[in-house]
Design a protein around this motif. Structure first.
Motif, PDB file in Angstrom:
ATOM      1  N   ARG A   1      59.058   4.250 -17.632  1.00  0.00           N
ATOM      2  CA  ARG A   1      59.485   3.476 -18.672  1.00  0.00           C
ATOM      3  C   ARG A   1      60.821   3.350 -18.661  1.00  0.00           C
ATOM      4  O   ARG A   1      61.716   3.892 -18.330  1.00  0.00           O
TER       5      ARG A   1
ATOM      6  N   PHE B   1      51.220  -2.734 -21.590  1.00  0.00           N
ATOM      7  CA  PHE B   1      51.463  -2.445 -20.148  1.00  0.00           C
ATOM      8  C   PHE B   1      50.771  -3.407 -19.041  1.00  0.00           C
ATOM      9  O   PHE B   1      49.250  -3.460 -19.190  1.00  0.00           O
TER      10      PHE B   1
ATOM     11  N   VAL C   1      47.498   4.629 -16.535  1.00  0.00           N
ATOM     12  CA  VAL C   1      48.545   3.976 -17.335  1.00  0.00           C
ATOM     13  C   VAL C   1      49.425   5.097 -17.323  1.00  0.00           C
ATOM     14  O   VAL C   1      49.292   6.227 -17.333  1.00  0.00           O
TER      15      VAL C   1
ATOM     16  N   TYR D   1      52.905   5.406 -22.533  1.00  0.00           N
ATOM     17  CA  TYR D   1      52.529   4.278 -23.103  1.00  0.00           C
ATOM     18  C   TYR D   1      51.226   4.446 -24.162  1.00  0.00           C
ATOM     19  O   TYR D   1      51.004   3.666 -24.769  1.00  0.00           O
TER      20      TYR D   1
END
Length: 588
Positions: free
Chosen positions: A359, A528, A568, A572
């Motif tokens: 991120r 995302f 993922v 997130y």
């Protein structure tokens, strides 16, 4: 207009300008050289093109060139061959008359320029030496005058004092006379050196420098004339071949005008005329009269053949259906697994690990948010930048130290103490930069100690799909991650797992993999976009199933609707694990 009188104080600018002139000349030489290479390449391509479409001997193509259109095309190919020769002539003439000549002239020009500016620097050094002598004589004259004045005042003071002996007064008087004589000598010396300097200075600015600058001006004007002549030659060499090129084009036009469509049509008649007469009228057959028709064998056989053809077509149509994945009939021929696996091995490598995706946010000072290899590159770049800064500060410190030494030797040029603060500041900066560099070097050494050898890592990246180094035995992705000692998901495991996943699609029975069971749920905290292979896109607030938790690489495997799954970033999503699920960790 003369550079010697107009630009007497622009020595440095003239030096830059003449160097720029030489650069322009060399740039023009490079331009002409590249033009000659283009002409040669163009001529070569034209010749190859003409050769490519030439008719082959003793072939059917040679027979076709009896037509006027083909003859005209053959003439066009020959003319294009001559056309290419003229471009070769342009290249040869430009090389011999422009490129070689100008390269020789540039070398002569550089030598002449070097000699002229050497004379100019020598004249400047001479006048600077004279100026230093004048300054030294002036300071000596000033010092002797002050000392003579002090000696005279001391003598007057001693002479007025009644308590001083006559011998002391006489000694002070003699000392005052000596100092006065020294001052007179210094004055005469200063006056002589001053006259000599003024004479040298007048000759420098009115004779030596004008003569040198005049030579430089003439040299520069010759360069300009030479490049102008080269440009004219450049155009003339092109113009010289225009008449011959025009003749080639005229030949192409003449060949086109020689095409005779009527003659070609007649040749077609002569080549394909059969000489048979057209068939006559077909007689009418009256079926109203009772008569026994005779069926010809040909029509019967044709009918049978048609039925057989139809029947065969009906059977063959069923064979055109593609094989189904779950069809396990023994009659179904299957493509060998090795063929499918070889196709997979020669395909383009895919992305196997996404640990490098993080991120956005503030980057830590030690770049710990990057993967090991990327972190090593970042740290190495930082160390190199710091070393450059250290070298820059060191050069500045050396320059200040030299300046301070000059001030110590010549106090009239400046105060040495004024540089102490700057010298201390630069020294402190160097020490700070060195400490910073040591810190980053320690981090770099730590990263390099953990990384594998460079050759081994390069082999993993570049030779992953090389058949000679690939191992035929591959293991399942999930098993690798569970069997890893530290629970991490390594690059090799990721690569082998993809081999395994793809290989299972081409097994003998074409069976599907059993889906992994869900071990919990998760909620997407942010949106995302899963653009890379192996990732999945999620929307903020979406609820999904967790089928594989984070193994320390920053990624969580999730599933949507039992048919769509992927990875993922763990940061997130908010994960809610089922403690009773198999493989789930228990958090205290």
């Amino acid at each position: 207009m003369s550079w010697g009188t107009e630009l007497w104080d622009q020595f440095d600018n003239l030096e830059k300008h003449t160097q720029w002139g030489i650069d322009i000349l060399e740039k023009y030489i490079k331009f002409v050289k590249e033009r000659t290479e283009i002409e040669l390449s163009y001529a070569k391509q034209l010749r190859n093109l003409s050769k490519k479409y030439q008719p082959k001997k003793n072939s059917k193509e040679e027979e076709e060139y009896k037509y006027t259109a083909c003859k005209a095309f053959l003439s066009t190919l020959n003319e294009m061959n001559d056309y290419a020769g003229q471009h070769e002539v342009i290249s040869e003439n430009m090389t011999s008359q422009i490129t070689v000549d100008l390269m020789r002239y540039v070398q002569e020009l550089k030598q002449e320029r070097k000699s002229n500016f050497h004379d100019g620097r020598k004249a400047q050094q001479h006048i600077e030496t004279c100026w230093k002598q004048l300054e030294s004589s002036k300071r000596r004259f000033e010092r002797d005058c002050k000392e003579a004045d002090r000696a005279q005042q001391y003598f007057e003071k001693m002479d007025a004092d009644i308590n001083v002996t006559k011998a002391d007064v006489e000694k002070a008087r003699q000392q005052a006379q000596i100092r006065q004589q020294m001052a007179e000598d210094s004055k005469a010396d200063y006056s002589l050196i001053l006259q000599r300097f003024n004479q040298e200075q007048w000759e420098h600015y009115h004779t030596h420098i004008p003569n040198i600058f005049q030579k430089i001006q003439e040299m520069e004007e010759r360069r300009i004339v030479r490049i102008a002549e080269s440009m004219k030659t450049y155009a003339e060499l092109d113009r010289q071949v225009i008449p011959i090129i025009g003749k080639c084009l005229d030949g192409i036009v003449k060949a086109a005008e020689s095409i005779d469509q009527k003659n070609d049509s007649q040749l077609v008649v002569e080549a394909y005329k059969s000489g048979f007469e057209p068939p006559g009228d077909i007689e009418f057959e009256d079926y109203t009269q009772p008569m026994k028709r005779t069926v010809s064998d040909n029509s019967l056989s044709s009918s049978k053949e048609g039925k057989a053809e139809l029947k065969f077509g009906g059977k063959s149509r069923g064979k055109l259906w593609p094989f189904i994945k779950k069809n396990k009939s023994p009659k179904q021929q299957k493509e060998p697994l090795s063929h499918r696996f070889n196709e997979f091995m020669t395909s383009k490598p895919k992305i196997h690990c996404f640990r490098s995706l993080k991120r956005g946010g503030v980057t830590p000072e030690d770049f710990s948010n990057f993967p090991p290899e990327q972190r090593r590159k970042k740290l190495q770049q930082k160390v190199d930048d710091l070393n450059k800064e250290i070298q820059k500060e060191t050069d500045q410190r050396d320059a200040i130290t030299k300046m301070k030494d000059v001030y110590l030797k010549n106090p009239q040029m400046g105060d040495p103490a004024s540089l102490d603060h700057k010298l201390t500041e630069v020294t402190q900066n160097i020490e700070k930069l060195r400490l910073e560099a040591q810190k980053f070097e320690a981090w770099l050494a730590e990263v390099e100690g953990r990384l594998p050898a460079r050759s081994e890592q390069a082999r993993r990246q570049s030779g992953l799909y090389d058949g000679q180094t690939h191992q035929t035995a591959v293991t399942n992705c999930a098993q690798d991650r569970e069997s890893s000692p530290d629970g991490s998901y390594t690059e090799e495991q990721s690569q082998e797992s993809e081999h395994k996943v793809l290989a299972t699609d081409f097994d003998d029975e074409f069976d599907d993999e059993e889906p992994l069971p869900a071990i919990g749920t998760c909620k997407a905290l942010y949106t995302f976009e899963g653009q890379n292979e192996g990732t999945i896109s999620v929307v903020e607030g979406e609820m999904l199933s967790v089928i594989e938790e984070d193994k320390g690489d920053g990624w969580t495997r999730i599933r949507r609707n039992e048919d769509e799954e992927g990875y993922v970033p763990t940061s997130y999503v908010e994960v809610y694990l089922d403690k009773n699920a198999k493989g789930a960790k228990t958090y205290i």
